[in-house]
Design a protein around this motif. Sequence first.
Motif, PDB file in Angstrom:
ATOM      1  N   ARG A  34       0.817  -1.216   0.000  1.00  0.00           N
ATOM      2  CA  ARG A  34       0.000   0.000   0.000  1.00  0.00           C
ATOM      3  C   ARG A  34       0.850   1.264   0.000  1.00  0.00           C
ATOM      4  O   ARG A  34       0.327   2.367   0.165  1.00  0.00           O
ATOM      5  CB  ARG A  34      -0.942  -0.018   1.219  1.00  0.00           C
ATOM      6  CG  ARG A  34      -2.015  -1.099   1.089  1.00  0.00           C
ATOM      7  CD  ARG A  34      -2.557  -1.533   2.443  1.00  0.00           C
ATOM      8  NE  ARG A  34      -3.536  -2.611   2.292  1.00  0.00           N
ATOM      9  CZ  ARG A  34      -3.221  -3.899   2.081  1.00  0.00           C
ATOM     10  NH1 ARG A  34      -1.939  -4.253   1.978  1.00  0.00           N
ATOM     11  NH2 ARG A  34      -4.154  -4.815   1.954  1.00  0.00           N
ATOM     12  N   SER A  35       2.151   1.078  -0.168  1.00  0.00           N
ATOM     13  CA  SER A  35       3.101   2.206  -0.203  1.00  0.00           C
ATOM     14  C   SER A  35       2.995   3.063   1.052  1.00  0.00           C
ATOM     15  O   SER A  35       3.068   4.294   0.994  1.00  0.00           O
ATOM     16  CB  SER A  35       2.873   3.062  -1.458  1.00  0.00           C
ATOM     17  OG  SER A  35       3.063   2.298  -2.636  1.00  0.00           O
ATOM     18  N   VAL A  36       2.802   2.407   2.191  1.00  0.00           N
ATOM     19  CA  VAL A  36       2.726   3.086   3.481  1.00  0.00           C
ATOM     20  C   VAL A  36       4.074   2.949   4.172  1.00  0.00           C
ATOM     21  O   VAL A  36       4.646   1.847   4.201  1.00  0.00           O
ATOM     22  CB  VAL A  36       1.620   2.462   4.366  1.00  0.00           C
ATOM     23  CG1 VAL A  36       1.602   3.113   5.754  1.00  0.00           C
ATOM     24  CG2 VAL A  36       0.264   2.609   3.695  1.00  0.00           C
ATOM     25  N   PRO A  37       4.644   4.029   4.714  1.00  0.00           N
ATOM     26  CA  PRO A  37       5.943   3.920   5.395  1.00  0.00           C
ATOM     27  C   PRO A  37       5.864   2.999   6.612  1.00  0.00           C
ATOM     28  O   PRO A  37       4.794   2.826   7.206  1.00  0.00           O
ATOM     29  CB  PRO A  37       6.253   5.364   5.801  1.00  0.00           C
ATOM     30  CG  PRO A  37       4.931   6.060   5.802  1.00  0.00           C
ATOM     31  CD  PRO A  37       4.115   5.401   4.729  1.00  0.00           C
ATOM     32  N   SER A  38       6.987   2.410   6.968  1.00  0.00           N
ATOM     33  CA  SER A  38       7.001   1.464   8.086  1.00  0.00           C
ATOM     34  C   SER A  38       6.776   2.136   9.421  1.00  0.00           C
ATOM     35  O   SER A  38       6.333   1.503  10.381  1.00  0.00           O
ATOM     36  CB  SER A  38       8.329   0.702   8.113  1.00  0.00           C
ATOM     37  OG  SER A  38       9.410   1.603   8.255  1.00  0.00           O
ATOM     38  N   ALA A  39       7.088   3.432   9.511  1.00  0.00           N
ATOM     39  CA  ALA A  39       6.874   4.178  10.754  1.00  0.00           C
ATOM     40  C   ALA A  39       5.851   5.275  10.522  1.00  0.00           C
ATOM     41  O   ALA A  39       5.761   5.839   9.426  1.00  0.00           O
ATOM     42  CB  ALA A  39       8.186   4.781  11.252  1.00  0.00           C
ATOM     43  N   ALA A  40       5.083   5.580  11.563  1.00  0.00           N
ATOM     44  CA  ALA A  40       4.075   6.631  11.453  1.00  0.00           C
ATOM     45  C   ALA A  40       4.741   8.002  11.425  1.00  0.00           C
ATOM     46  O   ALA A  40       5.893   8.152  11.836  1.00  0.00           O
ATOM     47  CB  ALA A  40       3.113   6.552  12.635  1.00  0.00           C
ATOM     48  N   PRO A  41       4.022   9.022  10.941  1.00  0.00           N
ATOM     49  CA  PRO A  41       4.563  10.385  10.978  1.00  0.00           C
ATOM     50  C   PRO A  41       4.884  10.794  12.405  1.00  0.00           C
ATOM     51  O   PRO A  41       4.427  10.181  13.367  1.00  0.00           O
ATOM     52  CB  PRO A  41       3.419  11.227  10.388  1.00  0.00           C
ATOM     53  CG  PRO A  41       2.601  10.270   9.603  1.00  0.00           C
ATOM     54  CD  PRO A  41       2.702   8.964  10.320  1.00  0.00           C
ATOM     55  N   HIS A  42       5.695  11.845  12.557  1.00  0.00           N
ATOM     56  CA  HIS A  42       6.082  12.323  13.882  1.00  0.00           C
ATOM     57  C   HIS A  42       4.843  12.564  14.741  1.00  0.00           C
ATOM     58  O   HIS A  42       3.891  13.214  14.326  1.00  0.00           O
ATOM     59  CB  HIS A  42       6.875  13.625  13.771  1.00  0.00           C
ATOM     60  CG  HIS A  42       7.324  14.170  15.086  1.00  0.00           C
ATOM     61  ND1 HIS A  42       8.288  13.543  15.853  1.00  0.00           N
ATOM     62  CD2 HIS A  42       6.918  15.255  15.790  1.00  0.00           C
ATOM     63  CE1 HIS A  42       8.472  14.235  16.968  1.00  0.00           C
ATOM     64  NE2 HIS A  42       7.655  15.276  16.951  1.00  0.00           N
TER      65      HIS A  42
END
Length: 222
Positions: free
Chosen positions: A126-134
């Motif tokens: 889903r092209s979602v980064p492995s870590a959430a935004p700050h």
Amino acid sequence: MLPRRVVVSGVIATVVLGSAVGVALWASREDPSYQPPASHVVQPGAPGQPGRSLSGSDLSQVSPPGFTAADSLFIQGMIPHHAQALEMTALLAGRTTSPDVTLLAKRIEVSQSDEIARMQRWLAERSVPSAAPHGGAGHDALMPGMLTPAQFDQLKQARDGEFDRLFLTSMIRHHQGALTMVEQLYATGGGLEPASDQFAREVNADQSIEIQRMQQMLAKLG
């Protein structure tokens, strides 16, 4: 019990599944031929009008809902949560002589390693980064039930029966935190996407069963 939500013609229909959900999910893993009972899906009617039961052909015309920010945060947070469980199981060597604790830890290690890989694929697809935004549920945040550095050090220092009791107590709390994360997923509007819903339910079922098993083991230790 967790709500089963299905989007039907723009309307969210809620179908409550009984406690058999956990048993069905568990049985499906033990016996690939097992087929759980189908859910009964009802499309709510207009105000004052009765609902309508949907057939299989009706459901086949419904496009499955996509993932949401709540789904992404859940997966992003569950990866480090699982990773810490693996760090805990890695401590057993030289600290326990209990076959039961060793067997339990091995099961946790295998299942959660597989689930981490599964969650990483979910994010990548889903092209979602492995870590959430700050400020979100990223790798540096402690998810519900996770051990603090001080608590982890305490577990590292324990040996034999003391280690077994502390390991089980800590892992029970860790698993309960995962159940809290599942509840938070649904409470914030997540779990509509079939893949995230299925994964959350499997986590809920498996870890609920393991909590019961660990509580029994802890009771035997006295």
